[in-house]
Write an enzyme that holds these catalytic residues in place. Structure first.
Site, PDB file in Angstrom:
ATOM      1  N   ARG A 102     -11.211   9.886 -13.509  1.00  0.00           N
ATOM      2  CA  ARG A 102     -11.013   9.165 -12.235  1.00  0.00           C
ATOM      3  C   ARG A 102     -12.350   8.508 -11.906  1.00  0.00           C
ATOM      4  O   ARG A 102     -13.349   9.210 -11.702  1.00  0.00           O
ATOM      5  CB  ARG A 102     -10.566  10.123 -11.134  1.00  0.00           C
ATOM      6  CG  ARG A 102     -10.645   9.509  -9.757  1.00  0.00           C
ATOM      7  CD  ARG A 102      -9.879  10.276  -8.714  1.00  0.00           C
ATOM      8  NE  ARG A 102      -8.452  10.083  -8.861  1.00  0.00           N
ATOM      9  CZ  ARG A 102      -7.552  10.389  -7.928  1.00  0.00           C
ATOM     10  NH1 ARG A 102      -7.938  10.909  -6.778  1.00  0.00           N
ATOM     11  NH2 ARG A 102      -6.266  10.175  -8.130  1.00  0.00           N
ATOM     12  N   HIS A 129      -3.796   2.636 -10.925  1.00  0.00           N
ATOM     13  CA  HIS A 129      -3.467   4.069 -10.826  1.00  0.00           C
ATOM     14  C   HIS A 129      -2.143   4.302 -11.570  1.00  0.00           C
ATOM     15  O   HIS A 129      -1.114   4.571 -10.969  1.00  0.00           O
ATOM     16  CB  HIS A 129      -3.364   4.464  -9.353  1.00  0.00           C
ATOM     17  CG  HIS A 129      -3.384   5.945  -9.106  1.00  0.00           C
ATOM     18  ND1 HIS A 129      -3.589   6.883 -10.101  1.00  0.00           N
ATOM     19  CD2 HIS A 129      -3.233   6.664  -7.954  1.00  0.00           C
ATOM     20  CE1 HIS A 129      -3.561   8.092  -9.583  1.00  0.00           C
ATOM     21  NE2 HIS A 129      -3.342   7.993  -8.289  1.00  0.00           N
ATOM     22  N   GLN A 132       0.219   7.535 -11.291  1.00  0.00           N
ATOM     23  CA  GLN A 132       0.958   7.606 -10.028  1.00  0.00           C
ATOM     24  C   GLN A 132       2.226   6.748 -10.081  1.00  0.00           C
ATOM     25  O   GLN A 132       3.307   7.200  -9.708  1.00  0.00           O
ATOM     26  CB  GLN A 132       0.056   7.136  -8.882  1.00  0.00           C
ATOM     27  CG  GLN A 132       0.747   7.072  -7.535  1.00  0.00           C
ATOM     28  CD  GLN A 132       1.106   8.443  -6.997  1.00  0.00           C
ATOM     29  OE1 GLN A 132       0.270   9.326  -6.960  1.00  0.00           O
ATOM     30  NE2 GLN A 132       2.345   8.637  -6.575  1.00  0.00           N
ATOM     31  N   ASP A 232       0.192   2.625   1.135  1.00  0.00           N
ATOM     32  CA  ASP A 232      -0.997   3.389   0.730  1.00  0.00           C
ATOM     33  C   ASP A 232      -2.047   3.176   1.818  1.00  0.00           C
ATOM     34  O   ASP A 232      -1.905   2.276   2.661  1.00  0.00           O
ATOM     35  CB  ASP A 232      -1.490   2.851  -0.638  1.00  0.00           C
ATOM     36  CG  ASP A 232      -2.710   3.589  -1.172  1.00  0.00           C
ATOM     37  OD1 ASP A 232      -2.978   4.726  -0.725  1.00  0.00           O
ATOM     38  OD2 ASP A 232      -3.402   3.028  -2.060  1.00  0.00           O
ATOM     39  N   CYS A 272       1.776   7.235  -2.079  1.00  0.00           N
ATOM     40  CA  CYS A 272       1.134   8.020  -3.144  1.00  0.00           C
ATOM     41  C   CYS A 272       0.407   9.247  -2.598  1.00  0.00           C
ATOM     42  O   CYS A 272       0.171  10.197  -3.330  1.00  0.00           O
ATOM     43  CB  CYS A 272       0.172   7.141  -3.934  1.00  0.00           C
ATOM     44  SG  CYS A 272      -1.046   6.305  -2.904  1.00  0.00           S
ATOM     45  N   ARG A 300       4.282  14.099 -10.117  1.00  0.00           N
ATOM     46  CA  ARG A 300       2.992  13.891 -10.793  1.00  0.00           C
ATOM     47  C   ARG A 300       2.831  14.927 -11.911  1.00  0.00           C
ATOM     48  O   ARG A 300       2.335  14.626 -12.990  1.00  0.00           O
ATOM     49  CB  ARG A 300       1.821  14.017  -9.804  1.00  0.00           C
ATOM     50  CG  ARG A 300       1.691  12.893  -8.790  1.00  0.00           C
ATOM     51  CD  ARG A 300       1.416  11.544  -9.431  1.00  0.00           C
ATOM     52  NE  ARG A 300       0.219  11.528 -10.241  1.00  0.00           N
ATOM     53  CZ  ARG A 300      -1.031  11.363  -9.792  1.00  0.00           C
ATOM     54  NH1 ARG A 300      -1.228  11.169  -8.502  1.00  0.00           N
ATOM     55  NH2 ARG A 300      -2.068  11.378 -10.602  1.00  0.00           N
TER      56      ARG A 300
HETATM   57  N1  NVA Z   1      -5.726   3.427  -3.098  1.00  0.00           N
HETATM   58  C1  NVA Z   1      -6.076   4.828  -2.945  1.00  0.00           C
HETATM   59  C2  NVA Z   1      -5.151   5.673  -3.774  1.00  0.00           C
HETATM   60  C3  NVA Z   1      -5.378   7.150  -3.640  1.00  0.00           C
HETATM   61  C4  NVA Z   1      -4.444   7.963  -4.500  1.00  0.00           C
HETATM   62  C5  NVA Z   1      -7.522   5.036  -3.354  1.00  0.00           C
HETATM   63  O1  NVA Z   1      -7.949   4.456  -4.364  1.00  0.00           O
HETATM   64  O2  NVA Z   1      -8.243   5.749  -2.654  1.00  0.00           O
HETATM   65  N1   CP Z   2      -1.969  10.276  -5.236  1.00  0.00           N
HETATM   66  C1   CP Z   2      -3.100  10.808  -5.744  1.00  0.00           C
HETATM   67  O1   CP Z   2      -3.618  10.380  -6.776  1.00  0.00           O
HETATM   68  O2   CP Z   2      -3.583  11.850  -5.027  1.00  0.00           O
HETATM   69  P1   CP Z   2      -5.011  12.530  -5.209  1.00  0.00           P
HETATM   70  O3   CP Z   2      -6.054  11.497  -4.814  1.00  0.00           O
HETATM   71  O4   CP Z   2      -4.984  13.710  -4.289  1.00  0.00           O
HETATM   72  O5   CP Z   2      -5.183  12.926  -6.647  1.00  0.00           O
END
Ligand code: NVA
Ligand code: CP
Length: 315
Positions: A102, A129, A132, A232, A272, A300
């Site tokens: 990540r 992502h 997801q 989101d 998400c 997930r």
């Molecule tokens: N768009 C959000 C998704 C989190 C799962 C982020 O990148 O923080």
């Molecule tokens: N939706 C998602 O990726 O959640 P987290 O940021 O908690 O992993």
């Protein structure tokens, strides 16, 4: 062709994407059959950003497949002191069987994939992502298939409308619609639309499946015909300093009951997570009868297991 890495839904052919969903469904129904699928294998999990769902589902998924997962905070490993991504990839490849990461910049993933001799999975970048949105597709197939069945074709001709920031989620939803033949409209304020490069790429893929992909700045007309409304957070991880400005810029884009009423009857609500009730979604919708956010969160686990088995299962 066998999949080497999973950095983007656009890496998958329509057939590979459909197969991944079917495998996730099979693993969900009969987890015991996959208890030894990755016996003795280790997944290195590198996190530059926070996570609840991704971290827990990958770690539990590896355990349930007979393997093991290592949580590596990017600030605690030598990347945090300047060791190169290339050297990190080559070193971890000598110990582990897969890497999930990540990250902020998507180029970190492409560099990991270039130098690793083991599969690399995108667990979220600023750009995409993919884990997801594959899980979101699995969830919609479950909801729209006749009871007891799982027919990926039910996505064809259905319409998902994503309301909010044209971010990593919007990009992966465009790719997912394109690959699986589901129509996707992104409704975003001006200057927050998705990347034109990603839109063009997914439109190219959509030529194979007939998915209709659109972008709109109109939260009133843009949600008409939606079978699912998705949202989101307005400020993603790394954009915290823009929070106050974004709250102003996204006025009128909250998914609330009035917006749900403008969509098709039976329209589902997805997110998400994590969610900010009172910002991108009202508490009434987020916790209401059409919300399927925790079915999504559960899936997930199942999709992650399918991705891991597909990439690492034959090694
Ligand atoms: N768009 C959000 C998704 C989190 C799962 C982020 O990148 O923080
Ligand atoms: N939706 C998602 O990726 O959640 P987290 O940021 O908690 O992993």
């Amino acid at each position: 062709m066998a999949l080497k890495h999973f950095l983007s839904v656009s890496d998958l052919s329509p057939a590979q994407a459909a197969d991944m969903l079917v495998l996730a469904d099979r693993i969900k129904r009969e987890p015991a059959k996959y208890r030894k699928a990755l016996e003795g294998q280790t997944l290195a999990m590198i996190f530059q950003k926070k996570s609840t769902r991704t971290r827990v589902s990958f770690e539990v998924g590896m355990y349930q497949l007979g393997g093991h997962a290592l949580f590596l905070s990017a600030t605690d490993i030598q990347i945090g002191r300047g060791e190169t991504i290339a050297d990190t990839a080559r070193t971890i490849s000598r110990y582990c069987n897969g890497i999930m990461a990540r990250v902020f910049g998507h180029e970190i993933l492409t560099e990991l994939a270039e130098f690793a001799s083991i599969p690399v999975v995108n667990a979220l970048s600023d750009l995409e992502h993919p884990c997801q949105t594959l899980c979101d597709a699995q969830t919609l197939v479950e909801k729209w298939s006749p009871a007891g069945t799982f027919d990926v074709n039910v996505l064809k001709g259905r319409k998902l409308v994503y309301v909010g920031d044209g971010n990593n989620m919007a990009h992966s939803l465009l790719d997912t619609g394109a690959v699986l033949g589901m129509d996707v409209t992104i409704v975003a304020p001006k200057d927050y639309e998705p990347s034109p490069v990603i839109l063009a790429r997914s439109r190219q893929i959509a030529l194979q499946t007939g998915a209709k992909l659109a972008v709109s700045n109109d939260p009133i007309e843009g949600v008409r015909g939606a079978d699912c409304i998705y949202t989101d957070v307005w400020a993603s991880m790394g954009q915290e300093a823009e929070q106050a400005k974004r709250v102003k810029d996204f006025a009128g884009f909250q998914v609330d009951e009035a917006m749900m009423q403008r969509a098709n009857p039976g329209c589902l609500f997805m997110h998400c997570l994590p969610a900010h009730r009172g910002e991108e979604v009202s508490a009434e919708v987020c916790d209401g009868p059409r919300s399927i956010i925790f079915d999504e969160a559960e899936n997930r686990l199942h999709i992650q297991k399918a991705i891991l088995v597909s990439l690492m299962g034959t090694r």
